[in-house]
Design a protein around this motif. Structure first.
Motif, PDB file in Angstrom:
ATOM      1  N   ASN A 171      -8.359  -8.530  -8.543  1.00 59.75           N
ATOM      2  CA  ASN A 171      -7.009  -8.478  -9.088  1.00 59.75           C
ATOM      3  C   ASN A 171      -6.786  -7.103  -9.687  1.00 59.75           C
ATOM      4  N   THR A 221       3.585   0.933 -11.532  1.00 57.59           N
ATOM      5  CA  THR A 221       3.002   0.377 -10.315  1.00 57.59           C
ATOM      6  C   THR A 221       3.742  -0.907  -9.933  1.00 57.59           C
ATOM      7  N   ALA A 254       4.846  -4.588  -8.694  1.00 61.62           N
ATOM      8  CA  ALA A 254       4.210  -5.904  -8.814  1.00 61.62           C
ATOM      9  C   ALA A 254       3.536  -6.268  -7.499  1.00 61.62           C
ATOM     10  N   GLY A 255       2.375  -6.861  -7.596  1.00 55.08           N
ATOM     11  CA  GLY A 255       1.643  -7.253  -6.400  1.00 55.08           C
ATOM     12  C   GLY A 255       0.849  -6.136  -5.753  1.00 55.08           C
ATOM     13  N   PHE A 256       0.772  -4.987  -6.423  1.00 57.42           N
ATOM     14  CA  PHE A 256       0.029  -3.850  -5.847  1.00 57.42           C
ATOM     15  C   PHE A 256      -1.445  -4.203  -5.666  1.00 57.42           C
ATOM     16  N   THR A 257      -2.029  -3.705  -4.586  1.00 57.95           N
ATOM     17  CA  THR A 257      -3.463  -3.869  -4.368  1.00 57.95           C
ATOM     18  C   THR A 257      -3.954  -2.765  -3.436  1.00 57.95           C
TER      19      THR A 257
END
Length: 274
Positions: free
Chosen positions: A185, A196, A198-201
């Motif tokens: 996460n 950054t 939302a949901g960045f990976t």
């Protein structure tokens, strides 16, 4: 030094934050074995015993001075580094023999050989280290010339988070650092993460669980260390052990992170009295 670098006063008698506790560890947590764990050459034998030699980048040369380096005996691609270096200093990468500048390399290494981390930053493990130069096998690929660096933040023998370093040594651009937990996460621990999405990976390495396990093993019996690993072409390589991330003057992390990491460090009984 702490006030000048961070703009804050330090409470060394009752440290609470991450940066404060790293300064406390510099002063009061000193052990002879730390010297060999930060030396880029001696640490290889230690890591090979504690985990396995397959994670070690092969050494192809050792010298006491830049003048001793025989470049003609080295392969087309290689890495040169000082054994007492810190913060990425004293590292020279040759990934293209046609553009490699020997004179510049010797100048970088010569300058690094004269430097030591202890007098300025008071990082005990570097005190008295014998400066040498080693050549290592080049582990980069044409697709990824500079392998992604995974820095595991370990507390009491447990790797809590990994910081992924992207964009280092690429066209002079500023690198970015992204924290992830063991479940991959994204953790917005840096000040630069405020915007950054939302949901960045980032792509999760196939062997990330194994990398966390390696960091656990290499950080046993340590209140806090950072274990650096490389992952490239489905191979894991050991990088280095760092006792004082950013030398305890990390201004990139947020104040919330500084406090959170501080709660994760359980200070041991002092082993040294100044």
């Amino acid at each position: 030094m702490y006030r000048l670098r961070t703009g804050k006063e330090i409470d060394i008698k009752n440290p609470q934050t991450y940066n404060e506790k790293l300064q406390w560890l510099k002063i009061y947590n000193r052990h002879d074995f730390q010297h060999s764990r930060v030396d880029k050459l001696t640490v290889k034998d230690i890591v090979a015993r504690e985990i396995d030699s397959r994670y070690i980048i092969p050494t192809i040369g050792i010298w006491d001075s830049p003048a001793q380096i025989d470049f003609d005996t080295l392969p087309e691609r290689f890495v040169l580094k000082t054994t007492h270096g810190y913060g990425g200093k004293g590292v020279v990468v040759c990934n293209n023999p046609k553009t490699f500048n020997r004179e510049k390399a010797l100048k970088i290494l010569g300058h690094a050989m004269r430097k030591n981390n202890y007098p300025k930053l008071r990082e005990w493990p570097y005190k008295g280290l014998k400066p040498r130069i080693i050549a290592e096998k080049y582990i980069g690929t044409d697709k990824e010339p500079i392998p992604t660096d995974y820095k595991f933040f370990c507390f009491d023998g447990h790797a809590e988070y990994v910081m992924v370093c992207k964009g280092r040594n690429i066209g002079g651009q500023k690198p970015r650092y992204y924290f992830f937990d063991r479940a991959w996460n994204f953790c917005p621990f840096n000040k630069a993460d405020q915007n950054t999405p939302a949901g960045f990976t980032l792509p999760k390495p196939d062997r990330i669980d194994e990398m966390f396990d390696i960091a656990d093993k290499l950080s046993r019996n340590e209140p806090h260390v950072r274990i650096d690993l490389y992952y490239i072409d489905n191979r894991i390589y050991f990088g280095e052990i760092t006792y004082f991330n950013a030398s305890g003057y990390d201004k990139d992390i947020s104040e919330e992170t500084d406090r959170h990491f501080g709660t994760l460090i359980k200070l041991p009984k002092p082993s040294y009295k100044p």
